[in-house]
Each structure stands twice: as C-alpha cells, then as structure tokens.
Write a protein that holds these residues in place. Sequence first.
Motif, mmCIF file in Angstrom:
data_model
loop_
_atom_site.group_PDB
_atom_site.id
_atom_site.type_symbol
_atom_site.label_atom_id
_atom_site.label_comp_id
_atom_site.label_asym_id
_atom_site.label_seq_id
_atom_site.Cartn_x
_atom_site.Cartn_y
_atom_site.Cartn_z
ATOM 1 N N ALA A 166 0.851 -1.192 0.000
ATOM 2 C CA ALA A 166 0.000 0.000 0.000
ATOM 3 C C ALA A 166 0.886 1.241 0.000
ATOM 4 O O ALA A 166 1.898 1.299 0.702
ATOM 5 C CB ALA A 166 -0.905 0.002 1.227
ATOM 6 N N VAL A 167 0.497 2.265 -0.765
ATOM 7 C CA VAL A 167 1.282 3.494 -0.823
ATOM 8 C C VAL A 167 1.166 4.226 0.512
ATOM 9 O O VAL A 167 0.076 4.362 1.077
ATOM 10 C CB VAL A 167 0.804 4.393 -1.977
ATOM 11 C CG1 VAL A 167 1.661 5.660 -2.056
ATOM 12 C CG2 VAL A 167 0.864 3.640 -3.303
ATOM 13 N N ASN A 168 2.307 4.688 1.016
ATOM 14 C CA ASN A 168 2.372 5.360 2.312
ATOM 15 C C ASN A 168 1.460 6.590 2.351
ATOM 16 O O ASN A 168 1.403 7.379 1.408
ATOM 17 C CB ASN A 168 3.821 5.759 2.595
ATOM 18 C CG ASN A 168 3.962 6.673 3.789
ATOM 19 O OD1 ASN A 168 4.095 7.879 3.636
ATOM 20 N ND2 ASN A 168 3.925 6.114 4.978
ATOM 21 N N GLY A 169 0.771 6.763 3.485
ATOM 22 C CA GLY A 169 -0.170 7.871 3.626
ATOM 23 C C GLY A 169 0.472 9.233 3.581
ATOM 24 O O GLY A 169 -0.106 10.194 3.064
ATOM 25 N N GLY A 170 1.685 9.386 4.154
ATOM 26 C CA GLY A 170 2.370 10.670 4.098
ATOM 27 C C GLY A 170 2.792 11.016 2.690
ATOM 28 O O GLY A 170 2.750 12.192 2.284
ATOM 29 N N PHE A 171 3.216 10.021 1.919
ATOM 30 C CA PHE A 171 3.572 10.257 0.518
ATOM 31 C C PHE A 171 2.343 10.724 -0.259
ATOM 32 O O PHE A 171 2.417 11.668 -1.059
ATOM 33 C CB PHE A 171 4.145 8.980 -0.094
ATOM 34 C CG PHE A 171 4.497 9.112 -1.547
ATOM 35 C CD1 PHE A 171 5.695 9.690 -1.936
ATOM 36 C CD2 PHE A 171 3.623 8.677 -2.533
ATOM 37 C CE1 PHE A 171 6.012 9.833 -3.285
ATOM 38 C CE2 PHE A 171 3.932 8.809 -3.876
ATOM 39 C CZ PHE A 171 5.140 9.390 -4.256
ATOM 40 N N LEU A 172 1.195 10.095 -0.038
ATOM 41 C CA LEU A 172 -0.037 10.511 -0.700
ATOM 42 C C LEU A 172 -0.405 11.941 -0.317
ATOM 43 O O LEU A 172 -0.869 12.728 -1.159
ATOM 44 C CB LEU A 172 -1.179 9.567 -0.327
ATOM 45 C CG LEU A 172 -1.056 8.129 -0.824
ATOM 46 C CD1 LEU A 172 -2.149 7.270 -0.191
ATOM 47 C CD2 LEU A 172 -1.135 8.062 -2.341
ATOM 48 N N LEU A 173 -0.189 12.292 0.942
ATOM 49 C CA LEU A 173 -0.469 13.650 1.396
ATOM 50 C C LEU A 173 0.406 14.645 0.639
ATOM 51 O O LEU A 173 -0.054 15.725 0.252
ATOM 52 C CB LEU A 173 -0.214 13.741 2.900
ATOM 53 C CG LEU A 173 -0.949 14.837 3.676
ATOM 54 C CD1 LEU A 173 -2.452 14.643 3.577
ATOM 55 C CD2 LEU A 173 -0.509 14.837 5.129
ATOM 56 N N ALA A 174 1.663 14.272 0.395
ATOM 57 C CA ALA A 174 2.560 15.145 -0.354
ATOM 58 C C ALA A 174 2.123 15.280 -1.807
ATOM 59 O O ALA A 174 2.233 16.366 -2.398
ATOM 60 C CB ALA A 174 3.991 14.618 -0.268
ATOM 61 N N VAL A 175 1.639 14.202 -2.416
ATOM 62 C CA VAL A 175 1.150 14.267 -3.794
ATOM 63 C C VAL A 175 -0.011 15.260 -3.896
ATOM 64 O O VAL A 175 -0.036 16.148 -4.762
ATOM 65 C CB VAL A 175 0.714 12.873 -4.288
ATOM 66 C CG1 VAL A 175 -0.020 12.973 -5.624
ATOM 67 C CG2 VAL A 175 1.918 11.950 -4.421
ATOM 68 N N LEU A 176 -0.978 15.145 -2.998
ATOM 69 C CA LEU A 176 -2.117 16.052 -3.017
ATOM 70 C C LEU A 176 -1.710 17.465 -2.620
ATOM 71 O O LEU A 176 -2.239 18.452 -3.144
ATOM 72 C CB LEU A 176 -3.213 15.528 -2.085
ATOM 73 C CG LEU A 176 -3.927 14.283 -2.605
ATOM 74 C CD1 LEU A 176 -4.741 13.623 -1.511
ATOM 75 C CD2 LEU A 176 -4.822 14.626 -3.781
ATOM 76 N N GLY A 177 -0.736 17.552 -1.689
ATOM 77 C CA GLY A 177 -0.225 18.865 -1.310
ATOM 78 C C GLY A 177 0.410 19.576 -2.484
ATOM 79 O O GLY A 177 0.277 20.804 -2.629
#
Length: 283
Positions: A44-55
């Motif tokens: 599963a893709v890390n949640g903090g990395f996903l937050l950075a993508v959306l950020g």
Amino acid sequence: MAQATIGDSEFDRDTALTPRGPGSPGGSGVYEAELPAGWTIGGAVNGGFLLAVLGRGLAAELPHSDPFTITAHYLSVSRPGPAVVRTQTVRTGRALSTGQASLLQYDADGAEVERIRVLATYGDLGALSDDVRTTAKPPALPPYEHCLGKEHDDGSHPLSEIARRLDIRLDPATAGWAAGAPSGRGEMRGWFGLADGRPMDPLALLLAVDALPPTTFEMGLTGWVPTVELTAHIRCRPAPGPVRIAITTRNLAGGFLEEDAEVWDSEDRLVAQSRQLAAAPRK
C-alpha cells in the motif's frame, strides 16, 4: 554521491503531477499521477507520501504555495500505478487560501475509485511573525550516529521498501520491537531525512509526519496500521539538516488508536505537528 536538491530528487519526481489541461474558471484542476512502488508499505502506498502528492496539486492550484493545515480522510487503499488528482479552490484571501483535493485510481472495470480526500489551507510561511511562545520541547534523542539505521534492516520487514528512500535513525529506546523486545510503550522517536540528501521543505514535512514505524510496533503489535484520518500543521520552514520526530499514542481502544507527532528542525523549532486516527493491527 551528489546531494539531491529540491525539485531534482526522487521524491520530487515521484510526486510530480501532469495537468490534463488548463484549469477551469471556477478554480479547479485535474492532474495525472503515477504512484511508484518504492513508497509502499506492504504493497500500500504510504499515507504521508499521498499527502505530499495532493499537497503538490493544491500548491499548483492555489495562489499561496505553503500548506498551513491539511486534513486527509483515507477512503480506500492506494496501490502503485496510475492515479488522478482533482483539485478545487474553495476560498482565496489575501493571507490564506483554502482548497480541496481528491486522489482517484481505477478499478478492474476502469471506473474511478476515490482513495483519499483532503481539505487544506495554504499561506506564505515566509511571512509569519518570528514571535514564538511555547512550552513544547524537542525530543531528547541520542546523537544521530548512536541511533539505529538501515544497517539493522535484514530486508524481511514490510517497511523495507519505503525505508530504502528514507534516512531514518531510530532512538534505541523506542526500537526494542526490532530485536523482538518491545517496551510496551506507545512511543516512537528518531531522526528523519530523505536518503538522497534532498533538503527538507514543507512538502517533505507532509511525508515526515507519517514516515516512522507505527507506535504499535513498540506496543508489541505487528501488522498493518491503516490511517483513517490525518491532520498535519506545518508551522515554519525547516532549517537545513535532518529533523527529529517524536510520536506518541496514549489510547488504543475499540480497535483504533491515535498518533500525535511533533517534528523539530536543527534549530530546535517545532516545524510540524500532526494527529491521526488509525486502525490497530488485527490479532
């Protein structure tokens, strides 16, 4: 090895977004993304990395570039592969602007499935007052060279894939789980940076708040700890050098736990804070 720079690093390349076309007059945009396998935990893709993508998507859409606060609800598991980021401007003002964004992927039939939705307020961290009044104190960590790094990873742990892209040095006092002797306390502390030497910035801080091993490991619980909701506050631009992260859990009940994180820079400034609600590992 040359040190990576902001804008020219694996993290920047892997969080990059490609606009589908010009934004709409109402202040919304659609971007294509490719989520790499290198930022996963157990697939599963890390949640903090996903937050950075959306950020990154919101920074491209809003008139202000720095995230001040961002709240994410994780709706379904994100996997490596193509994704779509949809952004929308909610409000713009002189000092702050607010937007929302969603990351979607495709199911087996080609239909879009929403993975994560965020609401965020952006501003200019460089314009903030230097007046600081706080009772918060940075975590008491051993020196960087006395903490535990990747040389202690035998490759068998599910954190190993993302760990190759991070420079994490754990406080031995919160790493008993790695030797099969967890302390029983809901604590995790360590030094954090990116493995290629890219300097920390507000976008990387969104990754940092969800990058250390979960506190449940030190509570004697192994397995996946999926995030339900995460709110991050970025307080100022970090000074050069690795940051220090301290995470605590005070209450695991009903199958859920909170994780409160503080991120401190090399000048002893509290640069980011977060709280998340996560599901405890199933026994």
